[in-house]
Design a protein around this motif. Structure first.
Motif, PDB file in Angstrom:
ATOM      1  N   THR A  26       0.827  -1.202   0.000  1.00 54.87           N
ATOM      2  CA  THR A  26       0.000   0.000   0.000  1.00 54.87           C
ATOM      3  C   THR A  26       0.865   1.258   0.000  1.00 54.87           C
ATOM      4  O   THR A  26       0.638   2.183  -0.777  1.00 54.87           O
ATOM      5  CB  THR A  26      -0.939   0.003   1.229  1.00 54.87           C
ATOM      6  OG1 THR A  26      -1.789  -1.147   1.149  1.00 54.87           O
ATOM      7  CG2 THR A  26      -1.820   1.232   1.256  1.00 54.87           C
ATOM      8  N   TYR A  73      -0.494   7.430  -8.933  1.00 59.53           N
ATOM      9  CA  TYR A  73      -1.557   7.285  -7.933  1.00 59.53           C
ATOM     10  C   TYR A  73      -1.875   8.649  -7.329  1.00 59.53           C
ATOM     11  O   TYR A  73      -3.036   9.021  -7.184  1.00 59.53           O
ATOM     12  CB  TYR A  73      -1.151   6.297  -6.831  1.00 59.53           C
ATOM     13  CG  TYR A  73      -2.143   6.300  -5.677  1.00 59.53           C
ATOM     14  CD1 TYR A  73      -3.334   5.578  -5.762  1.00 59.53           C
ATOM     15  CD2 TYR A  73      -1.918   7.066  -4.528  1.00 59.53           C
ATOM     16  CE1 TYR A  73      -4.270   5.614  -4.731  1.00 59.53           C
ATOM     17  CE2 TYR A  73      -2.848   7.097  -3.492  1.00 59.53           C
ATOM     18  CZ  TYR A  73      -4.026   6.381  -3.605  1.00 59.53           C
ATOM     19  OH  TYR A  73      -4.950   6.426  -2.597  1.00 59.53           O
ATOM     20  N   THR A  90      -7.116  -4.076   0.451  1.00 60.27           N
ATOM     21  CA  THR A  90      -7.163  -2.753  -0.184  1.00 60.27           C
ATOM     22  C   THR A  90      -7.896  -1.719   0.663  1.00 60.27           C
ATOM     23  O   THR A  90      -8.114  -0.593   0.219  1.00 60.27           O
ATOM     24  CB  THR A  90      -7.865  -2.837  -1.556  1.00 60.27           C
ATOM     25  OG1 THR A  90      -9.179  -3.398  -1.372  1.00 60.27           O
ATOM     26  CG2 THR A  90      -7.087  -3.699  -2.540  1.00 60.27           C
ATOM     27  N   ILE A 135      -6.271   1.580   1.004  1.00 58.44           N
ATOM     28  CA  ILE A 135      -6.226   2.311  -0.275  1.00 58.44           C
ATOM     29  C   ILE A 135      -7.540   3.065  -0.474  1.00 58.44           C
ATOM     30  O   ILE A 135      -7.560   4.248  -0.829  1.00 58.44           O
ATOM     31  CB  ILE A 135      -5.969   1.347  -1.456  1.00 58.44           C
ATOM     32  CG1 ILE A 135      -4.606   0.665  -1.287  1.00 58.44           C
ATOM     33  CG2 ILE A 135      -6.056   2.081  -2.795  1.00 58.44           C
ATOM     34  CD1 ILE A 135      -4.357  -0.500  -2.240  1.00 58.44           C
TER      35      ILE A 135
END
Length: 241
Positions: A36, A45, A64, A67
């Motif tokens: 991550t 990103y 995730t 995220i």
């Protein structure tokens, strides 16, 4: 009749399933944290305004959740997979496909009900009012037609998989959801008046899911390679186009 390719994929999936079952939960937590932070350090990103993110299963893949949380706090639009059945006009057969629909908040994320694989998922009733990443609202074909070029597409997709190799090939779970979605997406890209492009495809892999450089994943023409492979042991591979 199964082709040699399908058999090879099936064998590799079986092998990976055994491997994944043996990974201790704390190792997955640790690798998730490492992967991550590696993702967060990517300029692509940081600059992404709209991202698609898989929601993780309870075990056997990188989580995730952090995220999703980071992206929402950062003001990104987050889209998550929604699997549903459609009838193919050509054959009248029902098939199951994936759309990416907007996730509105962390509260909503925490209230999602797990599907049969334990993956947090939107329910049918939640879907009708959602923004679809391909434009429009919900998943009806008519909804997806009302696309405006501005409010369309994804900058980056965080993708799951069962196994990955150094040539950026991925082995999915066998349903073809992501490959079909990306093929649909690429057709939409071709039909647009402005020049949208394909999203950056970032795969997250436990170190146990990344094959040694001597081994390769069997792939067909419709299998999409990824652009970036982030591994839970802090390795990161970038494909040069």
């Amino acid at each position: 009749m199964m082709t040699g390719l399908q058999t090879a994929k099936k064998d590799l999936r079986r092998k990976m399933r055994d491997v994944l079952q043996k990974i201790p939960a704390d190792s997955i937590i640790n690798q998730s944290r490492i992967a991550t932070s590696k993702l967060f350090s990517l300029t692509e990103y940081q600059n992404a305004k709209r991202i698609g993110v898989y929601l993780s299963m309870p075990s056997g893949e990188l989580s995730t959740t952090a995220i999703v949380q980071d992206a929402l706090i950062d003001g990104k639009e987050v889209f998550i997979p929604y699997i549903h059945n459609v009838e193919l006009p050509s054959t009248q057969q029902k098939t199951s496909i994936m759309d990416m629909l907007a996730l509105n908040s962390m509260e909503e994320f925490n209230s999602l009900a797990p599907d049969k694989w334990g993956i947090p998922s939107l329910t049918k009733t939640q879907v009708d009012t959602r923004k679809n990443c391909l434009g429009g609202i919900g998943v009806s074909p008519s909804g997806a037609d009302k696309t405006t070029d501005g409010d369309w597409g994804l900058d980056l997709i965080v993708m799951p998989g069962m196994a990955f190799d150094r040539e950026f090939r991925r082995l999915g779970h066998g349903k073809g959801y992501y490959d079909h979605f990306l093929t649909r997406y690429s057709k939409e890209v071709e039909s647009k008046t402005t020049t949208p492009k394909m999203p950056l495809l970032v795969a997250l892999s436990l170190k146990e899911q990344t094959l040694p450089s001597t081994e390769h994943i069997p792939v067909a023409n419709h299998d999409w390679p990824v652009d970036v492979l982030i591994v839970g042991d802090n390795r990161c591979f970038v494909r040069h186009h």
